[in-house]
Design a protein around this motif. Sequence first.
Motif, PDB file in Angstrom:
ATOM      1  N   THR A  63      23.390  33.787 -27.207  1.00 43.53           N
ATOM      2  CA  THR A  63      24.848  33.823 -27.086  1.00 43.53           C
ATOM      3  C   THR A  63      25.346  35.198 -26.656  1.00 43.53           C
ATOM      4  N   TYR A  64      24.870  36.228 -27.340  1.00 45.62           N
ATOM      5  CA  TYR A  64      25.280  37.596 -27.051  1.00 45.62           C
ATOM      6  C   TYR A  64      24.181  38.303 -26.260  1.00 45.62           C
ATOM      7  N   PRO A  65      24.523  39.146 -25.321  1.00 50.48           N
ATOM      8  CA  PRO A  65      23.491  39.745 -24.465  1.00 50.48           C
ATOM      9  C   PRO A  65      22.469  40.586 -25.210  1.00 50.48           C
ATOM     10  N   TRP A  66      22.904  41.290 -26.249  1.00 48.34           N
ATOM     11  CA  TRP A  66      21.956  42.152 -26.965  1.00 48.34           C
ATOM     12  C   TRP A  66      20.870  41.340 -27.690  1.00 48.34           C
ATOM     13  N   GLU A  67      21.129  40.060 -27.922  1.00 43.97           N
ATOM     14  CA  GLU A  67      20.101  39.222 -28.545  1.00 43.97           C
ATOM     15  C   GLU A  67      18.875  39.055 -27.644  1.00 43.97           C
ATOM     16  N   ALA A  68      19.036  39.344 -26.355  1.00 49.12           N
ATOM     17  CA  ALA A  68      17.915  39.242 -25.417  1.00 49.12           C
ATOM     18  C   ALA A  68      17.022  40.481 -25.435  1.00 49.12           C
ATOM     19  N   LEU A  69      17.501  41.586 -25.963  1.00 50.00           N
ATOM     20  CA  LEU A  69      16.753  42.846 -25.867  1.00 50.00           C
ATOM     21  C   LEU A  69      15.337  42.753 -26.449  1.00 50.00           C
ATOM     22  N   PRO A  70      15.128  42.173 -27.637  1.00 49.05           N
ATOM     23  CA  PRO A  70      13.753  42.114 -28.173  1.00 49.05           C
ATOM     24  C   PRO A  70      12.837  41.165 -27.401  1.00 49.05           C
TER      25      PRO A  70
END
Length: 226
Positions: A30-37
């Motif tokens: 949902t949120y872009p930072w959730e993709a970082l890991p």
Amino acid sequence: MNNETVKQVTIKELYDLTETAAKPLLESVTYPWEALPKIKDFIIELGNSLDPEEYEKRGENIWIHKSATVFDSAYIAGPCIIGKDTEVRQCAFIRGSALVGDNCVVGNSTELKNVIIFNNVQVPHYNYVGDSILGFHSHMGAGSITSNVKSDKTLVHVKGADFDIATGMKKFGAMLGDYVEVGCNSVLNPGTVIGSHSNIYPLSRVRGYVPSNSIYKDQNDIVTKH
């Protein structure tokens, strides 16, 4: 993280996903930072599926499009994908987990680490971009950087005028929407989210959410574009 979805800082609000090879990854959150890991594993999976007629494998988990230009003095660590017609200029330092799109510029002495760079993005001069996502046609002026760890090492929150989202993340740079312009020598503090089509004045210190279609002059002077 709060269960309530804050629309302004969601992927759907910030990005045109047709302009990145990371579309499947970004559609899964949902949120872009959730993709970082998840960037590292995604690049390896995607890289292994790329057409060898188009992409040259230049080391362990490093795939570079045959039309891209990479200067001899640039350093690239895997996993990394460099897209079509992209330039990686002198002394660029790509530390790994970097998905760089088509028609991009990674400039002299620019450092990338754990990033998604959409198509047509320019980070052309002395930039540091870490644990961040830069949307389509965004541009970082010379010397502008993303700061990805708070000085007190506490976990990063994304804050707006009426919301506070606990990300649970220690390393989190900035999320730039499509067509964002960041002025020279600006610092984007941890947890910065800039809405699409916004401009950041040079020498700015940015923290929290900047609405789309805005001009950021300073923290107390953000005006809507007309």
